[in-house]
Design an enzyme around this catalytic site. Structure first.
Site, short mmCIF file in Angstrom:
data_model
loop_
_atom_site.label_atom_id
_atom_site.label_comp_id
_atom_site.label_asym_id
_atom_site.label_seq_id
_atom_site.Cartn_x
_atom_site.Cartn_y
_atom_site.Cartn_z
N ASP A 1 -4.07 -7.19 6.17
CA ASP A 1 -5.41 -6.65 5.91
C ASP A 1 -6.38 -7.81 5.64
OD1 ASP A 1 -7.37 -4.81 5.47
OD2 ASP A 1 -6.62 -4.09 3.54
N ASP B 1 -9.33 -9.71 8.46
CA ASP B 1 -10.75 -9.89 8.14
C ASP B 1 -11.15 -11.36 8.30
OD1 ASP B 1 -11.01 -7.20 7.43
OD2 ASP B 1 -12.27 -7.67 5.69
N TYR C 1 0.82 -1.21 0.00
CA TYR C 1 0.00 0.00 0.00
C TYR C 1 0.86 1.27 0.00
CZ TYR C 1 -3.91 -3.10 1.39
OH TYR C 1 -4.86 -4.09 1.46
N ASP D 1 -0.43 -18.21 1.99
CA ASP D 1 -1.49 -19.16 1.63
C ASP D 1 -1.66 -20.21 2.72
OD1 ASP D 1 1.10 -19.36 0.65
OD2 ASP D 1 0.59 -20.41 -1.20
N LYS E 1 5.75 -14.45 1.62
CA LYS E 1 5.44 -15.02 0.31
C LYS E 1 6.74 -15.03 -0.49
CE LYS E 1 2.80 -16.96 -2.59
NZ LYS E 1 2.41 -18.36 -2.36
#
Ligand SMILES: NC(=O)c1ccc[n+]([C@@H]2O[C@H](COP(=O)([O-])OP(=O)(O)OC[C@H]3O[C@@H](n4cnc5c(N)ncnc54)[C@H](O)[C@@H]3O)[C@@H](O)[C@H]2O)c1
Length: 361
Positions: A252, A256, A142, A228, A195
């Site tokens: 982020d 959630d 971001y 993942d 990752k």
């Protein structure tokens, strides 16, 4: 705390259910202050920034908004975004403008399972689950770096580049924050989300810094898990989590997922911290403006009220903060629940129950 202190708080309800849940949080905080015997109080100033303001002025916040906010002890935020204004305009124009300019580099998002709230996880019925997602909040995916139409190839052939920025300083400070937090918890463990198998530059730097910082915390257990695999772990082995540190985008998404596992997005609290306290920090529920339920009295105020508790911790009021958390647990245990968590109570009913459960003199 000694003596009386009045905290200057900027309230920015912004859009949709943000307005309903900020109003609820303010009621709870004002009740707490009124019952504190004069120990503390709040001097609120509300700012009507957001998508309606944008429709009138072409800006998401006042031009001198950041300069004005700088003088506050903290910011209490609702949610930003409304159909008709592109989400990247509303998010960058208000929430990200504040987070990035005030260097609120640590976004703390606890995943709390509450009594009386059904979880889609079967094991939540029989296992104590409680973990915190620590999100790098100043760079990563971001960072806002990139561009569109770089080649000017014409309609149908446009090109866009969106780059992620990883700096050693940025990685190190969020990782140290996560390790320090782990030392305050029963289970001293930090799980790093990566990752680096596919992203060989930024994420490999992230892993290198994690290994280096970990050496300074030999008393803290560590693991490094691909994003993942971590998504699967949230569902299948959540009892193995304590502090999860992740990049801006990964955290982020994972937070959630965590709040959905705890029962609803409406429950999740968060703090955007500038740990050096050079700027005010910002406290907000994790959820967005929920246009599908806005204005109907259906919003769950618990995420916003839990964020208010995090604000009190930050302001040096841990006992009142604990009182709010106890009131949240008592309210859900008593079955006063909004629709998203299987109940029929309205936002106002839950707010009233929370205030009753504060058990003020
Ligand atoms: N921090 C922020 O300000 C923030 C975060 C996420 C999304 N957004 C914005 O919010 C808008 C809507 O986004 P979205 O629909 O993807 O996410 P959302 O979080 O607003 O809603 C997702 C789902 O969760 C439900 N929900 C959210 N908050 C709830 C609450 N307090 N009580 C009960 N149910 C609740 C909604 O009804 C919806 O079904 C968009 O404009 C988006 O950009 C803002």
């Amino acid at each position: 705390m000694t003596g009386s202190r009045t905290f200057k708080i900027a309230a920015i309800p912004a859009d949709g259910v943000g307005r309903e849940v900020v109003a609820a949080g303010r009621e709870v905080l004002d009740a707490l202050a009124a019952g504190s015997g004069g120990a503390f109080g709040f001097d609120w100033q509300e700012f009507g920034w957001g998508c309606e303001y944008y429709a009138r002025t072409g800006r998401m916040m006042a031009e001198d908004g950041l300069a004005v906010l700088k003088g506050f002890d903290a910011i209490y935020f609702g949610a930003v975004g409304w159909p008709g204004v592109p989400d990247h305009i509303s998010l960058w124009g208000l929430r990200l403008a504040i987070c990035q300019n005030f260097d609120q580099w640590a976004n703390v998002r606890p995943v709390r399972f509450l009594p009386g709230v059904p979880s889609p996880l079967r094991r939540a019925d029989v296992t104590d689950l409680d973990w915190v997602v620590v999100r790098e909040n100043s760079e990563g995916e971001y960072a806002g770096l990139g561009g569109r139409n770089l080649s000017g190839r014409g309609p149908g052939s446009e090109v866009a580049v969106q780059s992620a920025l990883f700096t050693e300083v940025g990685c190190e400070r969020i990782m140290r924050f996560a390790f320090d937090l782990a030392r305050t918890r029963t289970r001293r463990k930090v799980s790093s989300v990566t990752k680096s198998n596919a992203q060989q530059y930024g994420m490999v730097l992230w892993d290198d810094v994690f290994r280096r910082v970990a050496r300074d915390y030999p008393d803290v257990e560590t693991e490094s898990v691909l994003v993942d695999a971590m998504s699967a772990k949230f569902v299948l082995r959540p009892e193995d989590l304590s502090v999860v540190v992740a990049s801006n985008l990964h955290a982020d998404i994972l937070s959630d997922l965590g709040s959905a596992l705890a029962g609803s997005l409406g429950l999740a609290a968060s703090a955007n911290l500038n740990p050096e306290r050079r700027f005010p920090s910002m406290f907000e529920p994790v959820h967005g403006s929920a246009p599908d339920i806005a204005g109907q009295g259906l919003a769950n105020p618990i995420g916003a009220v839990g964020s208010a508790a995090m604000m009190l911790d930050h302001l040096g009021l841990p006992r009142p903060a604990a009182r709010i958390r106890a009131a949240i647990e008592a309210t859900t245990a008593a079955g006063v629940l909004t629709r998203d968590v299987g109940g029929t109570a309205a936002t106002d009913d839950v707010t009233k129950a929370l205030i009753d459960e504060l058990r003020l003199p």
